[in-house]
Motif scaffolding. Sequence first.
Motif, PDB file in Angstrom:
ATOM      1  N   GLU A  22     -15.470  13.829 -58.532  1.00 20.70           N
ATOM      2  CA  GLU A  22     -15.978  12.613 -57.916  1.00 20.70           C
ATOM      3  C   GLU A  22     -15.529  12.590 -56.459  1.00 20.70           C
ATOM      4  OE1 GLU A  22     -15.300   7.876 -58.329  1.00 20.70           O
ATOM      5  OE2 GLU A  22     -15.334   9.049 -60.154  1.00 20.70           O
TER       6      GLU A  22
ATOM      7  N   LEU B 257     -31.068   8.298 -51.762  1.00 19.46           N
ATOM      8  CA  LEU B 257     -29.790   8.817 -52.251  1.00 19.46           C
ATOM      9  C   LEU B 257     -29.046   7.770 -53.069  1.00 19.46           C
ATOM     10  CD1 LEU B 257     -28.529  10.851 -49.173  1.00 19.46           C
ATOM     11  CD2 LEU B 257     -29.340  11.753 -51.351  1.00 19.46           C
ATOM     12  N   MET B 258     -29.088   6.519 -52.618  1.00 21.60           N
ATOM     13  CA  MET B 258     -28.419   5.441 -53.364  1.00 21.60           C
ATOM     14  C   MET B 258     -29.056   5.255 -54.734  1.00 21.60           C
ATOM     15  SD  MET B 258     -26.044   3.530 -51.397  1.00 21.60           S
ATOM     16  CE  MET B 258     -26.218   1.979 -52.188  1.00 21.60           C
TER      17      MET B 258
ATOM     18  N   THR C 194     -30.102   7.458 -56.665  1.00 29.53           N
ATOM     19  CA  THR C 194     -29.677   8.501 -57.594  1.00 29.53           C
ATOM     20  C   THR C 194     -28.301   8.229 -58.192  1.00 29.53           C
ATOM     21  OG1 THR C 194     -28.668   9.882 -55.878  1.00 29.53           O
ATOM     22  CG2 THR C 194     -31.025  10.230 -56.344  1.00 29.53           C
ATOM     23  N   LEU C 195     -27.570   7.265 -57.654  1.00 28.90           N
ATOM     24  CA  LEU C 195     -26.238   6.958 -58.169  1.00 28.90           C
ATOM     25  C   LEU C 195     -26.351   6.225 -59.500  1.00 28.90           C
ATOM     26  CD1 LEU C 195     -24.451   5.700 -54.940  1.00 28.90           C
ATOM     27  CD2 LEU C 195     -24.234   7.919 -56.027  1.00 28.90           C
ATOM     28  N   ALA C 196     -25.383   6.462 -60.343  1.00 33.12           N
ATOM     29  CA  ALA C 196     -25.342   5.758 -61.627  1.00 33.12           C
ATOM     30  C   ALA C 196     -25.030   4.288 -61.377  1.00 33.12           C
ATOM     31  CB  ALA C 196     -24.270   6.377 -62.511  1.00 33.12           C
TER      32      ALA C 196
ATOM     33  N   PHE D 116     -21.534   2.727 -59.922  1.00 36.80           N
ATOM     34  CA  PHE D 116     -20.816   3.903 -59.431  1.00 36.80           C
ATOM     35  C   PHE D 116     -19.559   3.480 -58.679  1.00 36.80           C
ATOM     36  CE2 PHE D 116     -19.957   6.905 -55.962  1.00 36.80           C
ATOM     37  CZ  PHE D 116     -19.707   8.040 -56.709  1.00 36.80           C
ATOM     38  N   GLY D 117     -18.423   4.018 -59.082  1.00 40.28           N
ATOM     39  CA  GLY D 117     -17.176   3.773 -58.378  1.00 40.28           C
ATOM     40  C   GLY D 117     -16.444   2.522 -58.805  1.00 40.28           C
TER      41      GLY D 117
END
Length: 92
Positions: A1, A57-58, A60-62, A65-66
């Motif tokens: 990560e 791109l955002m 594609t984040l789960a 995320f984080g």
Amino acid sequence: ELGTAARAGSLAGAFLLVQSLAGVRGPSIVGYWFDVAGSKRALFVLLAMFLAGAFALMATLAPGFGEAEKRSSAARRGEGVGNVPSPLFGAE
């Protein structure tokens, strides 16, 4: 990560470095571009393309995320948002 807690300082420093360089060089690059092209239209199109790429791109984040792990572990301990006392109004 990429964004672990141990790397938070390094990532913040890299972000501030890029932001500072853009702040120093950006106005002169935009001014030169305007002098050559005679219009800022191409710059706004370029900005729109960068924003579209960032949103792609955002996307594609789960979800979460984080922060998903922090929220779930806090919920297991009973530390939900409703249980946190307000620093402005004191504990209720």
